[in-house]
Scaffold this motif. Structure first.
Motif, mmCIF file in Angstrom:
data_model
loop_
_atom_site.group_PDB
_atom_site.id
_atom_site.type_symbol
_atom_site.label_atom_id
_atom_site.label_comp_id
_atom_site.label_asym_id
_atom_site.label_seq_id
_atom_site.Cartn_x
_atom_site.Cartn_y
_atom_site.Cartn_z
ATOM 1 N N ASP A 39 -1.192 47.719 12.838
ATOM 2 C CA ASP A 39 -1.198 48.428 11.560
ATOM 3 C C ASP A 39 -0.835 49.893 11.755
ATOM 4 O O ASP A 39 -0.940 50.444 12.857
ATOM 5 C CB ASP A 39 -2.582 48.340 10.896
ATOM 6 N N ASP A 40 -0.440 50.568 10.669
ATOM 7 C CA ASP A 40 -0.133 51.995 10.704
ATOM 8 C C ASP A 40 -1.293 52.778 11.309
ATOM 9 O O ASP A 40 -2.470 52.501 11.027
ATOM 10 C CB ASP A 40 0.121 52.527 9.290
ATOM 11 N N ASP A 41 -0.933 53.782 12.143
ATOM 12 C CA ASP A 41 -1.911 54.692 12.756
ATOM 13 C C ASP A 41 -2.921 53.964 13.637
ATOM 14 O O ASP A 41 -3.960 54.529 13.989
ATOM 15 C CB ASP A 41 -2.658 55.496 11.681
ATOM 16 N N THR A 73 7.090 43.315 11.710
ATOM 17 C CA THR A 73 6.047 44.332 11.605
ATOM 18 C C THR A 73 6.656 45.704 11.311
ATOM 19 O O THR A 73 7.663 46.084 11.912
ATOM 20 C CB THR A 73 5.233 44.411 12.913
ATOM 21 N N GLN A 74 6.046 46.444 10.394
ATOM 22 C CA GLN A 74 6.452 47.817 10.112
ATOM 23 C C GLN A 74 5.233 48.717 10.288
ATOM 24 O O GLN A 74 4.229 48.537 9.581
ATOM 25 C CB GLN A 74 7.021 47.940 8.703
ATOM 26 N N ALA A 75 5.318 49.645 11.221
ATOM 27 C CA ALA A 75 4.152 50.471 11.530
ATOM 28 C C ALA A 75 4.590 51.868 11.955
ATOM 29 O O ALA A 75 5.613 52.034 12.612
ATOM 30 C CB ALA A 75 3.313 49.814 12.621
ATOM 31 N N LEU A 106 -0.340 52.131 21.794
ATOM 32 C CA LEU A 106 -0.779 51.019 22.626
ATOM 33 C C LEU A 106 -0.948 51.543 24.043
ATOM 34 O O LEU A 106 -0.021 52.161 24.602
ATOM 35 C CB LEU A 106 0.228 49.880 22.614
ATOM 36 N N GLU A 107 -2.119 51.316 24.625
ATOM 37 C CA GLU A 107 -2.377 51.795 25.979
ATOM 38 C C GLU A 107 -3.129 50.724 26.765
ATOM 39 O O GLU A 107 -4.141 50.192 26.304
ATOM 40 C CB GLU A 107 -3.187 53.083 25.957
ATOM 41 N N GLY A 108 -2.606 50.406 27.950
ATOM 42 C CA GLY A 108 -3.250 49.408 28.785
ATOM 43 C C GLY A 108 -3.240 48.035 28.161
ATOM 44 O O GLY A 108 -4.242 47.314 28.225
ATOM 45 N N THR A 146 7.879 53.576 14.005
ATOM 46 C CA THR A 146 8.198 54.997 13.891
ATOM 47 C C THR A 146 7.108 55.801 14.584
ATOM 48 O O THR A 146 5.918 55.579 14.358
ATOM 49 C CB THR A 146 8.286 55.425 12.412
ATOM 50 N N ARG A 147 7.535 56.731 15.444
ATOM 51 C CA ARG A 147 6.614 57.584 16.197
ATOM 52 C C ARG A 147 5.574 56.751 16.950
ATOM 53 O O ARG A 147 4.383 57.058 16.959
ATOM 54 C CB ARG A 147 5.937 58.601 15.273
ATOM 55 N N ALA A 148 6.039 55.697 17.590
ATOM 56 C CA ALA A 148 5.151 54.852 18.386
ATOM 57 C C ALA A 148 5.003 55.427 19.789
ATOM 58 O O ALA A 148 5.933 56.030 20.338
ATOM 59 C CB ALA A 148 5.692 53.428 18.456
#
Length: 219
Positions: free
Chosen positions: A26-28, A44-46, A51-53, A67-69
Motif C-alpha cells: 500500500d501507499d507509504d 499494484t500502484q503505490a 521494503l527492507e530485508g 513512485t519514490r520506492a
C-alpha cells in the motif's frame, strides 16, 4: 582516463532467515522482514513504499507502478516484473534471479549493489539511471534502453545486448564480458569501457557507422 583494476562484486543483500508473511503493498507502506510468496500483486500502484530485508518469491508484480520506492536488502526470485514501472526509485543491495522482466522500467533512479542473474530483461528502460557496483549476468537484454545512464560501475557478463541503446551513457569503467553486441546503438558512448577481445568484432560495424566509414565487400 579509463578506470582500471578488478570490479568489486555487488554486496549481498542481508535478508533474515525468519520472515513474516505479507500479501499486499500500500501507499507509504514500510515492510521490514517480510516474505511475499506466490502473491498476485499485478497492477499494484503505490507511492513512497519501503521494503527492507524482504524476500519475494513466485510473485506477480507485472504492470505495477511504483513512485519514490526504496528497496533495500531484497531478494526477488522466480517472479514476474514484466512492464513494472518505477520512477524516482532506489534499489540497493538486491538480487533478482530467474525473473521475467520484459518491458521493466527503472528510469531516473538508482541501482547500487544489485545483481540481475538469468533474467529476461528485454525492452527494459534504464534511462538516466545511476547504476553502481552492479552485475548483469546471463540476462536477455535485447533492445534494452540505457540512454543517459551512468554505467561506470556496471558489469555485463554473458548477456545478450542485441540492439541495446547506449547513447549519452557514461561507460568509463564499465565491463562487458562474453556478451552479444550485435546492432548496439550509441557505441560512441562506450569510450573507456572494457570489452572482452572475443566480443569486439561484433562492434566493428557499429563503430564504422559511428565514424562514417562505409564497409564494402571485397571484389
Amino acid at each position: 582516463m579509463p578506470r582500471s583494476g578488478p570490479t568489486r562484486r555487488p554486496a549481498a543483500p542481508a535478508v533474515p532467515a525468519a520472515l513474516v508473511p505479507a500479501s499486499e503493498i500500500d501507499d507509504d507502506g514500510a515492510y521490514t522482514r517480510r516474505v511475499f510468496d506466490g502473491c498476485d500483486l499485478a497492477g499494484t500502484q503505490a507511492e513512497s513504499i519501503e521494503l527492507e530485508g524482504c524476500r519475494i518469491t513466485g510473485t506477480d508484480l507485472s504492470g505495477s507502478r511504483l513512485t519514490r520506492a526504496m528497496l533495500t536488502d531484497v531478494v526477488i526470485e522466480r517472479s514476474s516484473l514484466a512492464n513494472l514501472r518505477a520512477t524516482s526509485s532506489s534499489l540497493v543491495r538486491a538480487e533478482i534471479t530467474t525473473c521475467r522482466m520484459t518491458g521493466w522500467s527503472w528510469s531516473g533512479g538508482r541501482l547500487r549493489d544489485v545483481t540481475l542473474r538469468d533474467c529476461r530483461v528485454d525492452l527494459a528502460n534504464f534511462r538516466s539511471t545511476a547504476i553502481s557496483n552492479s552485475l548483469f549476468e546471463g540476462c536477455n537484454l535485447k533492445r534494452a534502453d540505457f540512454y543517459g545512464a551512468d554505467l561506470r560501475g556496471a558489469t555485463f557478463e554473458d548477456c545478450d545486448l542485441t540492439g541495446a541503446q547506449f547513447a549519452k551513457a557514461q561507460m568509463d569503467g564499465a565491463r562487458l564480458v562474453n556478451c552479444v553486441l550485435v546492432e548496439v546503438n550509441g557505441v560512441e558512448s562506450m569510450s573507456g569501457a572494457a570489452v572482452s577481445s572475443r566480443d569486439i568484432a561484433a562492434l566493428a560495424y557499429a563503430l564504422a557507422g559511428a565514424l562514417g566509414i562505409r564497409v564494402t565487400e571485397n571484389d
